[in-house]
Design a protein around this motif. Structure first.
Motif, short mmCIF file in Angstrom:
data_model
loop_
_atom_site.label_atom_id
_atom_site.label_comp_id
_atom_site.label_asym_id
_atom_site.label_seq_id
_atom_site.Cartn_x
_atom_site.Cartn_y
_atom_site.Cartn_z
N ALA A 67 0.86 -1.17 0.00
CA ALA A 67 0.00 0.00 0.00
C ALA A 67 0.90 1.23 0.00
CB ALA A 67 -0.89 0.00 1.23
N VAL A 80 3.97 4.06 -12.42
CA VAL A 80 3.19 3.15 -13.27
C VAL A 80 3.85 2.89 -14.62
CG1 VAL A 80 1.02 3.77 -12.12
CG2 VAL A 80 1.65 4.93 -14.27
N SER A 86 1.87 -4.56 -11.09
CA SER A 86 0.41 -4.41 -11.10
C SER A 86 0.03 -3.25 -10.20
CB SER A 86 -0.25 -5.69 -10.62
OG SER A 86 0.16 -6.78 -11.43
N PHE A 87 -0.90 -2.44 -10.66
CA PHE A 87 -1.28 -1.23 -9.94
C PHE A 87 -2.80 -1.12 -9.82
CE2 PHE A 87 2.63 -0.34 -12.31
CZ PHE A 87 3.46 0.05 -11.29
N SER A 88 -3.27 -0.71 -8.64
CA SER A 88 -4.64 -0.25 -8.49
C SER A 88 -4.54 1.12 -7.84
CB SER A 88 -5.45 -1.20 -7.60
OG SER A 88 -5.50 -2.49 -8.16
N GLN A 89 -5.15 2.11 -8.47
CA GLN A 89 -4.97 3.49 -8.00
C GLN A 89 -6.32 4.13 -7.71
OE1 GLN A 89 -2.50 5.83 -10.63
NE2 GLN A 89 -2.41 7.56 -9.23
N GLN A 90 -6.33 4.93 -6.63
CA GLN A 90 -7.52 5.69 -6.27
C GLN A 90 -7.94 6.58 -7.44
OE1 GLN A 90 -7.16 8.89 -3.41
NE2 GLN A 90 -8.39 7.67 -1.98
N SER A 91 -9.21 6.52 -7.79
CA SER A 91 -9.69 7.24 -8.97
C SER A 91 -10.10 8.66 -8.63
CB SER A 91 -10.89 6.49 -9.55
OG SER A 91 -11.53 7.31 -10.51
N ARG A 153 -3.22 7.47 -3.81
CA ARG A 153 -2.96 6.20 -3.12
C ARG A 153 -2.95 5.08 -4.15
NH1 ARG A 153 -4.61 7.42 2.24
NH2 ARG A 153 -6.40 8.83 2.40
N LEU A 154 -2.08 4.10 -3.93
CA LEU A 154 -2.03 2.95 -4.83
C LEU A 154 -1.79 1.66 -4.05
CD1 LEU A 154 0.17 5.28 -6.26
CD2 LEU A 154 -0.38 3.79 -8.17
N VAL A 155 -2.23 0.56 -4.67
CA VAL A 155 -1.73 -0.76 -4.29
C VAL A 155 -0.82 -1.21 -5.43
CG1 VAL A 155 -2.32 -3.19 -3.87
CG2 VAL A 155 -3.71 -1.37 -2.86
N THR A 157 1.95 -4.22 -6.82
CA THR A 157 2.55 -5.54 -6.68
C THR A 157 3.72 -5.67 -7.66
OG1 THR A 157 0.49 -6.59 -5.97
CG2 THR A 157 2.15 -8.04 -6.90
N LEU B 24 -9.98 0.25 -3.12
CA LEU B 24 -9.20 1.49 -3.07
C LEU B 24 -9.57 2.45 -4.21
CD1 LEU B 24 -6.72 3.04 -1.79
CD2 LEU B 24 -5.37 2.05 -3.64
N CYS B 25 -9.83 1.88 -5.39
CA CYS B 25 -10.08 2.72 -6.56
C CYS B 25 -11.28 3.64 -6.36
CB CYS B 25 -10.30 1.85 -7.80
SG CYS B 25 -8.91 0.76 -8.15
N ALA B 31 -5.33 1.83 1.64
CA ALA B 31 -5.44 0.40 1.35
C ALA B 31 -5.20 -0.45 2.58
CB ALA B 31 -4.46 0.02 0.24
N GLU B 60 -4.62 -9.22 -10.37
CA GLU B 60 -3.17 -9.37 -10.55
C GLU B 60 -2.40 -9.37 -9.23
OE1 GLU B 60 -1.53 -6.60 -13.34
OE2 GLU B 60 -3.12 -6.93 -14.81
N HIS B 61 -3.03 -8.86 -8.16
CA HIS B 61 -2.28 -8.74 -6.91
C HIS B 61 -2.12 -10.07 -6.18
CE1 HIS B 61 -2.10 -4.43 -7.32
NE2 HIS B 61 -3.41 -4.35 -7.46
N ARG C 81 -0.71 3.48 -18.66
CA ARG C 81 -1.08 2.24 -17.97
C ARG C 81 -1.16 1.05 -18.95
NH1 ARG C 81 -3.46 2.41 -12.94
NH2 ARG C 81 -3.35 0.17 -13.09
N ARG C 83 0.34 -1.53 -20.84
CA ARG C 83 1.69 -2.06 -20.71
C ARG C 83 2.25 -2.63 -21.99
NH1 ARG C 83 0.33 -5.00 -15.04
NH2 ARG C 83 -1.59 -5.31 -16.20
#
Lengths: 230, 230, 230, 230
Positions: A67, A80, A86-91, A153-155, A157, B24-25, B31, B60-61, C81, C83
């Motif tokens: 996190a 990114v 791998s990324f998940s980002q707050q929109s 904020r991002l997750v 991996t 999170l998104c 997170a 993917e995580h 994003r 890839r």
């Protein structure tokens, strides 16, 4: 505000899995037996051997999920770009903006006049954002007025091979200060979790003993401690 | 011989990490807090929602590492075409070949005459391999005489998004029987470990209710049980 | 300002290369002979067949390189994003900022009061940027005050498979308006250059006849003309 | 038989596109103007500068598509491990096997006795393949008896960055002889087409002046001519 990294989860016994996978390439045994047969000391010495030889391919089998909070969109835009991740980002399209959360660069923070102007600008930008939203502008368009430094904020991996590559590039003294700070916190976290996978990591000056950048900073890191100090 | 798949290790609490990343998104929280706040039931329902919506990016995580033994090089050649995955494979350059280990296709196995010819050929191929090595031919060249069906071993890591893609392609009735069997065993293993990430998986006939292949087999799978039966 | 896309270069005879590669999989001939033997009409019909069957893998052999100018960093952050693509982007660390170049969203442009506030904010942000640089703040830190809408330039390379994927996601009516506009201009450019590779492209509502999004917009595209109209 | 590589097509003016993309990162101009303004001499010197600095990222914008014929499945299995590349391969499931086409390793070719045994084995393997097909075994299963050395055909696309990486690994004297030969022919072809992108390429001993392999061969390449000689 300053970014904060937290290791959320990771491949259980990642170091052992990497060592078993590497051993498989040169052994007639099956990977399950190799995995069972590897004690901590064998894992440690075998991973050190792989790293020295530059054989990072098996390091892909161990994966780490972080996190990352309070990163500017300047730095997240760089982050990114790493495609083996791998990324998940707050929109910003969906999450409304709350308090003025703008990352303050140290160079600005240390200059009282500039700091005042910067913080005033962040407040005004947020005010304008709210005014636009009140006037019916969609959030996804109102955000165009928020400063680049706005926090996200991002997750994230990455596997251990990509992490080594990431630390090599992003812990260089010439990397942008904020992504260096993220990388530093990530390296601290993975060294605590799986020390044997990251006993040595960072830019070439430290790991290879020589910088290959044409415009080198001229200040090589001598030790991991020096690299990891804030 | 027939291939055998074993789940070596995986991202700890992978399903929870996927759910937290997806949340999170659309959330103003961080997170770490989202991860802490997610109980098993919330994880389950949220992952089902993501899968139905086709939003597989957060999958993917969560990453899974398998030992695959007794796979023919016919099938391993197909397997390594999956680029969003990591592979470590037993080397035929370095590992000497021992007993005659050739994967026997069911169509050959069920035909006694063909089976006899096949097994005789496997034995002779190994004999010739040994003769060549004895005559000074390097192992890496002597292996040119081994049959395509010769067995190999791999360690394979895929994340849950790539696994869903893999199961979609490779559990189709028209996929080669051997890679289907690997996929079937992989799906059984991950469903036991993280059922909520793989409650529904497989070819479009099962997950979407319709096949999009121009030359469809015409025999859609109706249930996961049917798909997972040998 | 509004973004502008220009096709810089591409794989010569990309459509023919894709068709030859696809034919190779099912033919005893060599790829060179297949490539030589393919006239425009055969290429056209074969590519239409591949697209209908959803066999996009050979489409990777044709690659396209675009200059994209005047894109906000909001949209460039989304763009990178992807890839399976290559990006070179103008650096805000090294290139000093000149005139106030901020992308103006249509929703803001159509509202005179909001437009005035927006443009005034862009001017002030640039003034503050200059003040900070004059006070000794490095460019890479001063840029933290520039609005998200600030324009950037990129060179982007994608192959035809990734382009089809990109058009599927980013030409959806629910995609952000700016990345839709980039995608629209990219599709216009590649259709002019290699019409047979992109005779049909876009979101599922157009190419598959049905939307799979859980919160669909309910307004399917009926024709390529409708999709490509501004 | 020995493998044969042919350059089918490539990004038109790839070197100029790479140079323009690299220039964009540090210039206030747009990429279209930079592309127009670059003459051959500027392209050449700028690309040499990028290569020396190790800045290979813009090299991704130039892509090359090859026909590779007569490669053993031993070597094709290694080749498809390169993930930053695109492959279309002749299918053994669909294309019936014709004449005995088995790649003959030089070590076997030079030993008359071994060569005789090897060629006899290739003939018998093909005979058995045909017998099995005649007995009703599907082609996809009958091929399990074909030797690893059996020849295949591929269409391969790599960009110039991946090609540099490929040449670095696969032109090493310790790489398998057959994939070295493919790499050598590929390098000859791209040097003829775009000399300025590949003026220097190959293993570290040649490009960096030092080998980093722990078990080095001890015979560094001194010149491109030496590397490219058969």
């Amino acid at each position: 505000m300053v970014c904060a990294v937290k290791l959320l989860t990771r491949t259980a016994e990642g170091g052992r899995a990497v060592a078993a996978a590497a051993k498989l390439c040169y052994s007639p045994s099956d990977a399950g037996s190799l995995f069972e047969g590897l004690g901590p000391e064998k894992v440690r010495s075998f991973l050190a051997h792989l790293r020295k030889a530059g054989h990072f391919s098996p390091f892909e089998h161990a994966s780490f999920t972080f996190a990352v909070d309070g990163l500017s969109r300047v730095a997240s835009h760089q982050l990114v770009r790493h495609r083996m991740a791998s990324f998940s980002q707050q929109s910003q399209r969906y999450v409304p903006v709350g308090t003025p959360e703008c990352v303050l660069p140290p160079s600005v923070s240390e200059n009282p006049e500039c700091r005042g102007l910067f913080e005033e600008h962040a407040r005004r930008s947020l005010e304008l954002y709210r005014t636009l939203v009140d006037r019916g502008i969609p959030k996804e368009d109102a955000r165009f007025v928020l400063p680049h430094g706005w926090a996200t904020r991002l997750v994230v991996t990455m596997n251990a091979r990509e992490l080594h590559h990431f630390f090599r590039l992003r812990l260089c003294r010439r990397a942008q200060w904020e992504i260096r700070e993220v990388a530093r916190q990530m390296l601290l976290a993975v060294r605590e979790a799986e020390p044997e996978l990251f006993d040595l990591a960072g830019p070439d000056c430290l790991t290879e003993g020589a910088c290959r950048e044409p415009s080198s900073c001229g200040r090589p890191y001598a030790t991991m401690e020096e690299l990891l100090a804030r």
